[in-house]
Design a protein around this motif. Structure first.
Motif, PDB file in Angstrom:
ATOM      1  N   UNK A   1     -34.324   1.490  15.095  1.00  0.00           N
ATOM      2  CA  UNK A   1     -32.897   1.559  14.823  1.00  0.00           C
ATOM      3  C   UNK A   1     -32.424   3.008  14.747  1.00  0.00           C
ATOM      4  N   UNK A   2     -31.339   3.292  15.432  1.00  0.00           N
ATOM      5  CA  UNK A   2     -30.779   4.642  15.465  1.00  0.00           C
ATOM      6  C   UNK A   2     -29.433   4.639  14.747  1.00  0.00           C
TER       7      UNK A   2
ATOM      8  N   UNK B   1     -24.757   9.758   7.854  1.00  0.00           N
ATOM      9  CA  UNK B   1     -24.158   8.997   6.753  1.00  0.00           C
ATOM     10  C   UNK B   1     -22.856   9.663   6.311  1.00  0.00           C
ATOM     11  N   UNK B   2     -21.860   8.837   6.054  1.00  0.00           N
ATOM     12  CA  UNK B   2     -20.591   9.331   5.555  1.00  0.00           C
ATOM     13  C   UNK B   2     -19.560   9.604   6.633  1.00  0.00           C
TER      14      UNK B   2
ATOM     15  N   UNK C   1     -26.255  -3.448  13.937  1.00  0.00           N
ATOM     16  CA  UNK C   1     -25.939  -3.825  12.559  1.00  0.00           C
ATOM     17  C   UNK C   1     -24.793  -2.948  12.064  1.00  0.00           C
ATOM     18  N   UNK C   2     -23.817  -3.578  11.457  1.00  0.00           N
ATOM     19  CA  UNK C   2     -22.687  -2.887  10.833  1.00  0.00           C
ATOM     20  C   UNK C   2     -22.704  -3.177   9.343  1.00  0.00           C
ATOM     21  N   UNK C   3     -22.383  -2.190   8.534  1.00  0.00           N
ATOM     22  CA  UNK C   3     -22.314  -2.432   7.094  1.00  0.00           C
ATOM     23  C   UNK C   3     -21.112  -3.302   6.747  1.00  0.00           C
TER      24      UNK C   3
ATOM     25  N   UNK D   1     -27.282  -1.674   5.124  1.00  0.00           N
ATOM     26  CA  UNK D   1     -28.170  -0.747   5.815  1.00  0.00           C
ATOM     27  C   UNK D   1     -29.007   0.037   4.819  1.00  0.00           C
ATOM     28  N   UNK D   2     -29.950   0.825   5.333  1.00  0.00           N
ATOM     29  CA  UNK D   2     -30.997   1.435   4.517  1.00  0.00           C
ATOM     30  C   UNK D   2     -30.519   2.437   3.480  1.00  0.00           C
TER      31      UNK D   2
END
Length: 116
Positions: free
Chosen positions: A27-28, A32-33, A67-69, A100-101
């Protein structure tokens, strides 16, 4: 195991692994932010670089899982994706919502591609 190539291997995972004419990408994510648009652009740039390193490119992506938050950002993601993927090369694709992580990550893109 010489028939398996690992790209950017680490202790926990490799960023990609190839075998039998296929490459699987981890996963790429973007930074963040940032906005969903910026995170998608960054993630796709990483996907493209890994594919090139593996001897493939974005025209050879077979499947993508995204994947979307927050699934409410689906249209924002698709605006970037649609501009990035070449005409006639759209892979099989799934997109869903997941936690997500880490905090601030909103997009994660996972691909499998054929090697040229």
């Amino acid at each position: 195991m010489t028939d398996i190539t690992r790209i950017k291997p680490g202790e926990r995972m490799s960023q990609a692994a190839s075998h039998g004419g296929l490459v699987w990408l981890a996963g790429q994510c973007g930074i963040a932010g940032q906005s969903v648009t910026e995170q998608t652009q960054d993630a796709l740039a990483k996907v493209e670089a890994l594919l090139l390193e593996a001897g493939s490119d974005k025209t050879r992506i077979l499947s993508a899982t995204i994947w979307l938050s927050d699934i409410a950002s689906y249209d924002e993601l698709n605006a970037v994706w649609d501009a990035w993927i070449p005409d006639g090369c759209a892979p099989a694709r799934a997109c869903g919502e997941a936690r997500l992580a880490g905090e601030g990550y909103d997009v994660e893109i996972i691909c499998v591609a054929a090697i040229a």
